[in-house]
Scaffold this motif. Structure first.
Motif, PDB file in Angstrom:
ATOM      1  N   ASP A  45      11.654  24.495  -9.394  1.00  0.00           N
ATOM      2  CA  ASP A  45      11.022  25.235 -10.481  1.00  0.00           C
ATOM      3  C   ASP A  45      11.986  26.212 -11.153  1.00  0.00           C
ATOM      4  OD1 ASP A  45       8.640  23.914 -10.070  1.00  0.00           O
ATOM      5  OD2 ASP A  45       7.697  25.539  -8.940  1.00  0.00           O
ATOM      6  N   GLU A  46      12.857  26.815 -10.373  1.00  0.00           N
ATOM      7  CA  GLU A  46      13.797  27.773 -10.970  1.00  0.00           C
ATOM      8  C   GLU A  46      14.786  27.068 -11.890  1.00  0.00           C
ATOM      9  OE1 GLU A  46      13.180  30.946 -10.763  1.00  0.00           O
ATOM     10  OE2 GLU A  46      11.481  30.330  -9.522  1.00  0.00           O
ATOM     11  N   GLU A  47      15.209  25.867 -11.494  1.00  0.00           N
ATOM     12  CA  GLU A  47      16.092  25.083 -12.371  1.00  0.00           C
ATOM     13  C   GLU A  47      15.340  24.647 -13.624  1.00  0.00           C
ATOM     14  OE1 GLU A  47      19.659  22.882 -13.537  1.00  0.00           O
ATOM     15  OE2 GLU A  47      19.190  24.700 -12.389  1.00  0.00           O
ATOM     16  N   SER A  48      14.064  24.324 -13.478  1.00  0.00           N
ATOM     17  CA  SER A  48      13.263  23.954 -14.650  1.00  0.00           C
ATOM     18  C   SER A  48      13.200  25.108 -15.639  1.00  0.00           C
ATOM     19  CB  SER A  48      11.846  23.562 -14.215  1.00  0.00           C
ATOM     20  OG  SER A  48      11.841  22.416 -13.393  1.00  0.00           O
ATOM     21  N   VAL A  49      12.980  26.313 -15.138  1.00  0.00           N
ATOM     22  CA  VAL A  49      12.930  27.494 -16.000  1.00  0.00           C
ATOM     23  C   VAL A  49      14.282  27.682 -16.692  1.00  0.00           C
ATOM     24  CG1 VAL A  49      12.768  30.021 -16.008  1.00  0.00           C
ATOM     25  CG2 VAL A  49      11.087  28.643 -14.744  1.00  0.00           C
ATOM     26  N   GLY A  72      -1.493  20.779 -14.002  1.00  0.00           N
ATOM     27  CA  GLY A  72      -1.459  22.144 -14.505  1.00  0.00           C
ATOM     28  C   GLY A  72      -0.162  22.878 -14.228  1.00  0.00           C
ATOM     29  N   HIS A  73       0.603  22.424 -13.245  1.00  0.00           N
ATOM     30  CA  HIS A  73       1.822  23.145 -12.861  1.00  0.00           C
ATOM     31  C   HIS A  73       2.862  23.118 -13.973  1.00  0.00           C
ATOM     32  CE1 HIS A  73       4.556  25.028 -10.049  1.00  0.00           C
ATOM     33  NE2 HIS A  73       5.472  24.111 -10.307  1.00  0.00           N
ATOM     34  N   GLY A  74       2.956  22.009 -14.690  1.00  0.00           N
ATOM     35  CA  GLY A  74       3.944  21.907 -15.766  1.00  0.00           C
ATOM     36  C   GLY A  74       3.722  22.953 -16.843  1.00  0.00           C
ATOM     37  N   GLU A  75       2.454  23.174 -17.229  1.00  0.00           N
ATOM     38  CA  GLU A  75       2.170  24.206 -18.230  1.00  0.00           C
ATOM     39  C   GLU A  75       2.532  25.588 -17.694  1.00  0.00           C
ATOM     40  OE1 GLU A  75      -1.352  22.504 -21.103  1.00  0.00           O
ATOM     41  OE2 GLU A  75      -1.966  23.608 -19.303  1.00  0.00           O
ATOM     42  N   ARG A  76       2.257  25.830 -16.433  1.00  0.00           N
ATOM     43  CA  ARG A  76       2.579  27.137 -15.858  1.00  0.00           C
ATOM     44  C   ARG A  76       4.089  27.396 -15.884  1.00  0.00           C
ATOM     45  NH1 ARG A  76      -1.796  29.409 -13.441  1.00  0.00           N
ATOM     46  NH2 ARG A  76      -3.523  28.025 -12.861  1.00  0.00           N
ATOM     47  N   ILE A  77       4.871  26.390 -15.535  1.00  0.00           N
ATOM     48  CA  ILE A  77       6.331  26.550 -15.522  1.00  0.00           C
ATOM     49  C   ILE A  77       6.860  26.749 -16.933  1.00  0.00           C
ATOM     50  CG2 ILE A  77       8.507  25.367 -15.047  1.00  0.00           C
ATOM     51  CD1 ILE A  77       7.114  26.549 -12.587  1.00  0.00           C
ATOM     52  N   LEU A  78       6.353  25.971 -17.891  1.00  0.00           N
ATOM     53  CA  LEU A  78       6.794  26.147 -19.276  1.00  0.00           C
ATOM     54  C   LEU A  78       6.428  27.537 -19.771  1.00  0.00           C
ATOM     55  CD1 LEU A  78       8.061  25.008 -21.839  1.00  0.00           C
ATOM     56  CD2 LEU A  78       5.820  24.053 -22.445  1.00  0.00           C
ATOM     57  N   GLY A  79       5.220  27.990 -19.469  1.00  0.00           N
ATOM     58  CA  GLY A  79       4.824  29.328 -19.885  1.00  0.00           C
ATOM     59  C   GLY A  79       5.710  30.404 -19.289  1.00  0.00           C
ATOM     60  N   ARG A  80       6.073  30.245 -18.023  1.00  0.00           N
ATOM     61  CA  ARG A  80       6.950  31.223 -17.378  1.00  0.00           C
ATOM     62  C   ARG A  80       8.328  31.227 -18.028  1.00  0.00           C
ATOM     63  NH1 ARG A  80       9.953  31.582 -12.336  1.00  0.00           N
ATOM     64  NH2 ARG A  80       9.189  29.603 -11.490  1.00  0.00           N
ATOM     65  N   ALA A  81       8.834  30.036 -18.351  1.00  0.00           N
ATOM     66  CA  ALA A  81      10.162  29.948 -18.959  1.00  0.00           C
ATOM     67  C   ALA A  81      10.199  30.570 -20.352  1.00  0.00           C
ATOM     68  CB  ALA A  81      10.591  28.490 -19.024  1.00  0.00           C
ATOM     69  N   LEU A  82       9.072  30.495 -21.064  1.00  0.00           N
ATOM     70  CA  LEU A  82       9.036  31.005 -22.438  1.00  0.00           C
ATOM     71  C   LEU A  82       8.604  32.460 -22.526  1.00  0.00           C
ATOM     72  CD1 LEU A  82       7.449  27.942 -24.315  1.00  0.00           C
ATOM     73  CD2 LEU A  82       9.864  28.599 -24.216  1.00  0.00           C
ATOM     74  N   ALA A  83       8.294  33.080 -21.401  1.00  0.00           N
ATOM     75  CA  ALA A  83       7.866  34.479 -21.407  1.00  0.00           C
ATOM     76  C   ALA A  83       8.923  35.350 -22.084  1.00  0.00           C
ATOM     77  CB  ALA A  83       7.619  34.962 -19.985  1.00  0.00           C
ATOM     78  N   GLY A  84       8.491  36.109 -23.065  1.00  0.00           N
ATOM     79  CA  GLY A  84       9.409  36.963 -23.811  1.00  0.00           C
ATOM     80  C   GLY A  84      10.109  36.251 -24.954  1.00  0.00           C
ATOM     81  N   ARG A  85       9.973  34.909 -25.016  1.00  0.00           N
ATOM     82  CA  ARG A  85      10.632  34.153 -26.076  1.00  0.00           C
ATOM     83  C   ARG A  85       9.659  33.177 -26.755  1.00  0.00           C
ATOM     84  NH1 ARG A  85      16.498  32.053 -24.079  1.00  0.00           N
ATOM     85  NH2 ARG A  85      16.689  31.862 -26.351  1.00  0.00           N
ATOM     86  N   ARG A  86       8.367  33.413 -26.551  1.00  0.00           N
ATOM     87  CA  ARG A  86       7.366  32.481 -27.080  1.00  0.00           C
ATOM     88  C   ARG A  86       7.521  32.290 -28.588  1.00  0.00           C
ATOM     89  NH1 ARG A  86       4.928  29.163 -29.095  1.00  0.00           N
ATOM     90  NH2 ARG A  86       2.740  28.537 -28.851  1.00  0.00           N
ATOM     91  N   HIS A  87       7.889  33.345 -29.317  1.00  0.00           N
ATOM     92  CA  HIS A  87       8.006  33.257 -30.773  1.00  0.00           C
ATOM     93  C   HIS A  87       9.137  32.330 -31.207  1.00  0.00           C
ATOM     94  CE1 HIS A  87      10.991  36.232 -29.609  1.00  0.00           C
ATOM     95  NE2 HIS A  87      11.589  36.045 -30.764  1.00  0.00           N
ATOM     96  N   GLU A  88      10.061  31.990 -30.300  1.00  0.00           N
ATOM     97  CA  GLU A  88      11.167  31.095 -30.636  1.00  0.00           C
ATOM     98  C   GLU A  88      10.786  29.625 -30.500  1.00  0.00           C
ATOM     99  OE1 GLU A  88      14.955  32.078 -28.738  1.00  0.00           O
ATOM    100  OE2 GLU A  88      14.063  33.974 -28.077  1.00  0.00           O
ATOM    101  N   ALA A  89       9.657  29.356 -29.859  1.00  0.00           N
ATOM    102  CA  ALA A  89       9.331  27.988 -29.465  1.00  0.00           C
ATOM    103  C   ALA A  89       8.111  27.451 -30.209  1.00  0.00           C
ATOM    104  CB  ALA A  89       9.069  27.938 -27.961  1.00  0.00           C
ATOM    105  N   VAL A  90       8.093  26.139 -30.350  1.00  0.00           N
ATOM    106  CA  VAL A  90       6.918  25.401 -30.820  1.00  0.00           C
ATOM    107  C   VAL A  90       6.429  24.594 -29.626  1.00  0.00           C
ATOM    108  CG1 VAL A  90       6.055  23.645 -32.411  1.00  0.00           C
ATOM    109  CG2 VAL A  90       7.771  25.306 -33.191  1.00  0.00           C
TER     110      VAL A  90
END
Length: 354
Positions: A45-49, A72-90
């Protein structure tokens, strides 16, 4: 080298996305239907982030997942990776299949408007976001009329600000056309498209209704990376490691020989100017249509970096594109002579779309 515009429009939505996306099926990790694996094996998961964040750093802004990936785990990992940068992503996700998050088990499907409303709120929670940019119906073969019955609810979700646009993940042109023709905020169709499997009918639908073509399987589930050969065997916890009727590129956990022959037939032209095989395959998609947005799956930083480097190469050069088709056509002709019937539909044969 042909220039590639770094962003593409997500159909008629007006949303700008990078010309390359990141497919997030693999980062969901293991999940199953009974004893049948539906994921790509164990992941870090850390490498995925790190991979998601590296993609953003390299200009990849489009991330495609589904609520069912990893249950559901995939959405959770993507959300964690985009935390603080959500505005950069679609962010694109999907709904339609039901699952048990705790057991990591697929449990069925639900195409009702009631489930749609529940699913979108669950995805927002797992992703840690207030909105979803592209919400996609995941039930590929749902009857057209039942898909159209969901448009009213989807439009309400747009009006509520929970989603910006929607689409259908399907390889059926009639399904895509139904959304394209009748759904005001439909923006895209997600469909299979690669050097190995062209989709002229679907591209015709995209052109007619101003839809983006989000290309799943752009690297043939790994065959177009050059990583797999005749002796390769996939582990049993990988979806490619078991025999499935719809998983045409692998049989019994091994690459299907006929598909490996096609990879070898195209290899020289795809890599002629110095690209890697994967980068050439992505360049082929950009040369095929200006509506294509390939979403190769990644679960490591190294995979992200190789794929993102394809952006600098741009579309495949016209003579190399033609040579790919020439080589594949010769392979088809040889197969015809051998068995007196086509084993592979000829690409570049679009049909009229009503």
């Amino acid at each position: 080298m042909r220039t590639l515009r770094s962003t593409r429009r997500l159909g008629r939505s007006g949303i700008e996305v990078s010309a390359l996306g990141m497919g997030c099926w693999a980062i969901g990790g293991p999940w199953a239907e009974g004893s049948t694996p539906l994921g790509w094996g164990a992941v870090d998961d850390e490498e995925s982030v790190r991979a998601v964040r590296r993609a953003l750093d390299l200009g990849v802004t489009f991330f495609d997942t589904a609520d069912t990936y990893g249950a559901g785990h995939g959405e959770r990992i993507l959300g964690r990776a985009l935390a603080g940068r959500r505005h950069e992503a679609v962010v694109a996700t999907k709904w339609g299949y039901t699952f048990d998050e705790q057991a990591r088990q697929a449990t069925g499907k639900d195409a009702s408007p009631t489930y749609l409303r529940r699913a979108v709120h669950d995805s927002l929670r797992r992703l840690g976001t207030g909105w979803i940019d592209l919400y996609q119906l995941h039930l590929a073969d749902l009857p057209v009329a039942r898909g159209q019955d969901l448009v009213g609810t989807l439009e309400e979700l747009v009006a509520d600000g929970l989603i910006r646009a929607y689409g259908w993940s399907t390889d059926r042109p009639d399904r895509a056309a139904a959304f394209g023709r009748d759904a005001p905020h439909a923006a895209a169709v997600q469909h299979n498209l690669s050097v190995l499997r062209d989709a002229p009918d679907m591209l015709a639908v995209c052109n007619r209704y101003d839809l983006a073509g989000i290309n799943r399987g752009p690297l043939g589930m790994g065959l177009l990376t050059g990583k797999y050969g005749p002796g390769s065997t996939l582990p049993r916890d990988d979806i490619r490691g078991w025999t499935s009727g719809w998983l045409e590129w692998f049989r019994g956990g091994r690459p299907a020989p006929e598909w490996l022959r096609r990879v070898e037939a195209a290899r020289a032209a795809l890599t002629a100017d110095g690209r890697t095989l994967a980068q050439g395959a992505l360049g082929w998609l950009w040369a095929r249509s200006d509506r294509t947005i390939p979403i190769p799956g990644c679960r490591t930083v190294a995979q992200v970096e190789e794929n993102a480097a394809a952006l600098a190469w741009g579309p495949l050069e016209p003579d190399h594109f033609v040579e790919v088709e020439r080589q594949l056509a010769a392979l088809r002709a040889a197969a015809l002579r051998a068995v007196d019937r086509p084993y592979w539909p000829s690409p570049m044969q679009p049909v009229a779309v009503s």
